[in-house]
Design a protein around this motif. Sequence first.
Motif, PDB file in Angstrom:
ATOM      1  N   MET A 145      28.060  20.004  51.748  1.00  0.00           N
ATOM      2  CA  MET A 145      27.398  21.306  51.888  1.00  0.00           C
ATOM      3  C   MET A 145      28.378  22.424  51.516  1.00  0.00           C
ATOM      4  O   MET A 145      29.542  22.407  51.922  1.00  0.00           O
ATOM      5  N   ASN A 146      27.897  23.384  50.733  1.00  0.00           N
ATOM      6  CA  ASN A 146      28.749  24.497  50.323  1.00  0.00           C
ATOM      7  C   ASN A 146      29.008  25.458  51.477  1.00  0.00           C
ATOM      8  O   ASN A 146      28.201  25.579  52.400  1.00  0.00           O
ATOM      9  N   GLY A 147      30.143  26.141  51.402  1.00  0.00           N
ATOM     10  CA  GLY A 147      30.448  27.195  52.353  1.00  0.00           C
ATOM     11  C   GLY A 147      29.731  28.479  51.970  1.00  0.00           C
ATOM     12  O   GLY A 147      28.835  28.479  51.126  1.00  0.00           O
ATOM     13  N   ASN A 148      30.124  29.573  52.582  1.00  0.00           N
ATOM     14  CA  ASN A 148      29.486  30.849  52.277  1.00  0.00           C
ATOM     15  C   ASN A 148      30.548  31.904  51.978  1.00  0.00           C
ATOM     16  O   ASN A 148      31.738  31.712  52.249  1.00  0.00           O
ATOM     17  N   VAL A 149      30.096  33.012  51.411  1.00  0.00           N
ATOM     18  CA  VAL A 149      30.988  34.093  50.992  1.00  0.00           C
ATOM     19  C   VAL A 149      30.633  35.367  51.745  1.00  0.00           C
ATOM     20  O   VAL A 149      29.456  35.733  51.843  1.00  0.00           O
ATOM     21  N   THR A 150      31.646  36.024  52.306  1.00  0.00           N
ATOM     22  CA  THR A 150      31.490  37.348  52.893  1.00  0.00           C
ATOM     23  C   THR A 150      32.294  38.328  52.065  1.00  0.00           C
ATOM     24  O   THR A 150      33.438  38.039  51.691  1.00  0.00           O
ATOM     25  N   TYR A 151      31.698  39.478  51.769  1.00  0.00           N
ATOM     26  CA  TYR A 151      32.329  40.455  50.893  1.00  0.00           C
ATOM     27  C   TYR A 151      32.899  41.640  51.672  1.00  0.00           C
ATOM     28  O   TYR A 151      32.244  42.167  52.574  1.00  0.00           O
ATOM     29  N   TYR A 152      34.112  42.016  51.304  1.00  0.00           N
ATOM     30  CA  TYR A 152      34.749  43.227  51.807  1.00  0.00           C
ATOM     31  C   TYR A 152      35.329  43.977  50.612  1.00  0.00           C
ATOM     32  O   TYR A 152      35.408  43.437  49.501  1.00  0.00           O
ATOM     33  N   TYR A 153      35.749  45.207  50.848  1.00  0.00           N
ATOM     34  CA  TYR A 153      36.577  45.895  49.857  1.00  0.00           C
ATOM     35  C   TYR A 153      38.040  45.614  50.166  1.00  0.00           C
ATOM     36  O   TYR A 153      38.454  45.614  51.327  1.00  0.00           O
ATOM     37  N   GLY A 154      38.805  45.365  49.120  1.00  0.00           N
ATOM     38  CA  GLY A 154      40.223  45.062  49.299  1.00  0.00           C
ATOM     39  C   GLY A 154      41.065  46.296  49.529  1.00  0.00           C
ATOM     40  O   GLY A 154      42.098  46.238  50.196  1.00  0.00           O
ATOM     41  N   HIS A 155      40.643  47.416  48.948  1.00  0.00           N
ATOM     42  CA  HIS A 155      41.338  48.681  49.191  1.00  0.00           C
ATOM     43  C   HIS A 155      40.312  49.809  49.147  1.00  0.00           C
ATOM     44  O   HIS A 155      39.186  49.627  48.695  1.00  0.00           O
ATOM     45  N   ALA A 156      40.713  50.951  49.658  1.00  0.00           N
ATOM     46  CA  ALA A 156      39.825  52.111  49.713  1.00  0.00           C
ATOM     47  C   ALA A 156      40.578  53.349  49.262  1.00  0.00           C
ATOM     48  O   ALA A 156      41.788  53.480  49.481  1.00  0.00           O
ATOM     49  N   LEU A 157      39.858  54.255  48.623  1.00  0.00           N
ATOM     50  CA  LEU A 157      40.400  55.559  48.253  1.00  0.00           C
ATOM     51  C   LEU A 157      40.129  56.501  49.415  1.00  0.00           C
ATOM     52  O   LEU A 157      38.986  56.871  49.667  1.00  0.00           O
ATOM     53  N   THR A 158      41.157  56.869  50.151  1.00  0.00           N
ATOM     54  CA  THR A 158      40.981  57.696  51.342  1.00  0.00           C
ATOM     55  C   THR A 158      41.679  59.037  51.167  1.00  0.00           C
ATOM     56  O   THR A 158      42.463  59.232  50.235  1.00  0.00           O
ATOM     57  N   GLY A 159      41.407  59.926  52.095  1.00  0.00           N
ATOM     58  CA  GLY A 159      42.041  61.239  52.056  1.00  0.00           C
ATOM     59  C   GLY A 159      43.530  61.190  52.299  1.00  0.00           C
ATOM     60  O   GLY A 159      44.251  62.149  52.001  1.00  0.00           O
ATOM     61  N   GLN A 160      44.009  60.063  52.829  1.00  0.00           N
ATOM     62  CA  GLN A 160      45.451  59.910  53.076  1.00  0.00           C
ATOM     63  C   GLN A 160      46.127  59.076  51.994  1.00  0.00           C
ATOM     64  O   GLN A 160      47.316  58.767  52.086  1.00  0.00           O
ATOM     65  N   GLY A 161      45.395  58.700  50.965  1.00  0.00           N
ATOM     66  CA  GLY A 161      45.943  57.854  49.901  1.00  0.00           C
ATOM     67  C   GLY A 161      45.154  56.561  49.809  1.00  0.00           C
ATOM     68  O   GLY A 161      44.091  56.410  50.400  1.00  0.00           O
ATOM     69  N   ILE A 162      45.684  55.599  49.067  1.00  0.00           N
ATOM     70  CA  ILE A 162      45.019  54.303  48.934  1.00  0.00           C
ATOM     71  C   ILE A 162      45.381  53.442  50.141  1.00  0.00           C
ATOM     72  O   ILE A 162      46.548  53.256  50.459  1.00  0.00           O
ATOM     73  N   LYS A 163      44.361  52.927  50.810  1.00  0.00           N
ATOM     74  CA  LYS A 163      44.576  52.083  51.996  1.00  0.00           C
ATOM     75  C   LYS A 163      44.189  50.644  51.666  1.00  0.00           C
ATOM     76  O   LYS A 163      43.126  50.390  51.099  1.00  0.00           O
ATOM     77  N   HIS A 164      45.072  49.716  52.008  1.00  0.00           N
ATOM     78  CA  HIS A 164      44.729  48.295  51.950  1.00  0.00           C
ATOM     79  C   HIS A 164      45.273  47.617  53.187  1.00  0.00           C
ATOM     80  O   HIS A 164      46.124  48.166  53.898  1.00  0.00           O
ATOM     81  N   LEU A 165      44.772  46.419  53.447  1.00  0.00           N
ATOM     82  CA  LEU A 165      45.149  45.695  54.661  1.00  0.00           C
ATOM     83  C   LEU A 165      45.714  44.315  54.327  1.00  0.00           C
ATOM     84  O   LEU A 165      45.614  43.382  55.124  1.00  0.00           O
ATOM     85  N   TYR A 166      46.325  44.208  53.152  1.00  0.00           N
ATOM     86  CA  TYR A 166      46.809  42.893  52.733  1.00  0.00           C
ATOM     87  C   TYR A 166      47.988  42.394  53.567  1.00  0.00           C
ATOM     88  O   TYR A 166      48.140  41.185  53.771  1.00  0.00           O
ATOM     89  N   LYS A 167      48.804  43.284  54.068  1.00  0.00           N
ATOM     90  CA  LYS A 167      49.902  42.832  54.923  1.00  0.00           C
ATOM     91  C   LYS A 167      49.358  42.266  56.231  1.00  0.00           C
ATOM     92  O   LYS A 167      49.886  41.279  56.763  1.00  0.00           O
TER      93      LYS A 167
END
Length: 358
Positions: free
Chosen positions: A1-23
């Motif tokens: 049986m196959n798994g499933n995929v959930t989608y998020y954004y990897g980074h965002a353009l914010t008022g404080q700069g580019i935000k990502h949560l990869y760390k």
Amino acid sequence: MNGNVTYYYGHALTGQGIKHLYKELMNEAELVYILQGAPTFKGSELIKELGYFYVKQGFAVEWFKHALLEDIVEAVYVQGCNRLFVWSSGWGIEPIFLGTKHRVISFYDCLEEFQLERVGEQLADAVTERESWREKCISKLNSAIKIHDDWEVVTQSCMNWQALNDQVENLKTDVFQTIVLNKTGMRTHRLLGTLTPRGAENTVDSITKNISRRLMIKGKPGTGKSSLMKGLADEANARGLDAQVIWCGLDSNSVDMVIIPELNFCIFDSTDPHVFEPQAGRLGDEIFDIGEHCAISQEAEAKIEDIWAKYKEAMQDAMGYSKRYAEAEYTVRRLIDNCVSLSLWREKTAPLFERLTK
């Protein structure tokens, strides 16, 4: 049986700069593949192939989309085996645990030098243009945040904070009841959405598709929505429950959703620019209205109307800059793709497709 995929954004353009949560994602993962290389569409194709590879083995995966370019994926997290594959270009990601959980694969040697020399000047111009439009976009988003702050000052002066506190305490009693687990509650982090050339976008439907109880907060800016959700995450962790904090895609300090997986529960900001209403036939959908505690006077309404017009204009300008930023990003990736040696690429990527058993 196959798994499933959930989608998020990897980074965002914010008022404080580019935000990502990869760390933060690297801290979650048991094994991290840091894929180093110039920005390229082929990197996204590779990450998608890896995602499908694990889905077909029955693993659930999380895809992290690019903020500007539709259908571009910049990372995939494989649940169950807790593997993260991330294209690290542009994010300042460096390995810390070499020899243990961090593995580095460089794709720079897949670029053909003579092809790079042919497009070098075009590439330099596109990179310079990309950086210029990015700075303009971030600057305009910063202006929008400051305007939004003015909006919050007006609404905060109209709030009955004690009534809100009482409502929140009743919510905590309803959600947590007497639950206390004999373990340390873990906290993870994701992004809800971002500004794109097409406007503000989010992946709420994907994130919450398997959650049985969804509370949708209604309330004006500055009326305590983010603080409420941060407090629920703290309460969950204090009781030994895990909490996932989903951050705002415009203000990097603001929270737009909290998920408590062990309760199959989430609560999220459901006001502009991500308006949601209970879905027909979905029994766990509820409105959590805090707007009833904000009595807006005519004078305050007039101020808000003026602020809203300025805010909308700033966001429209930012969206225009993001479109130009995306066009330059597309050009950079197209030029670099034309310099990739396909034979070297295939040789480099083949070992990544290692079949696993759960």
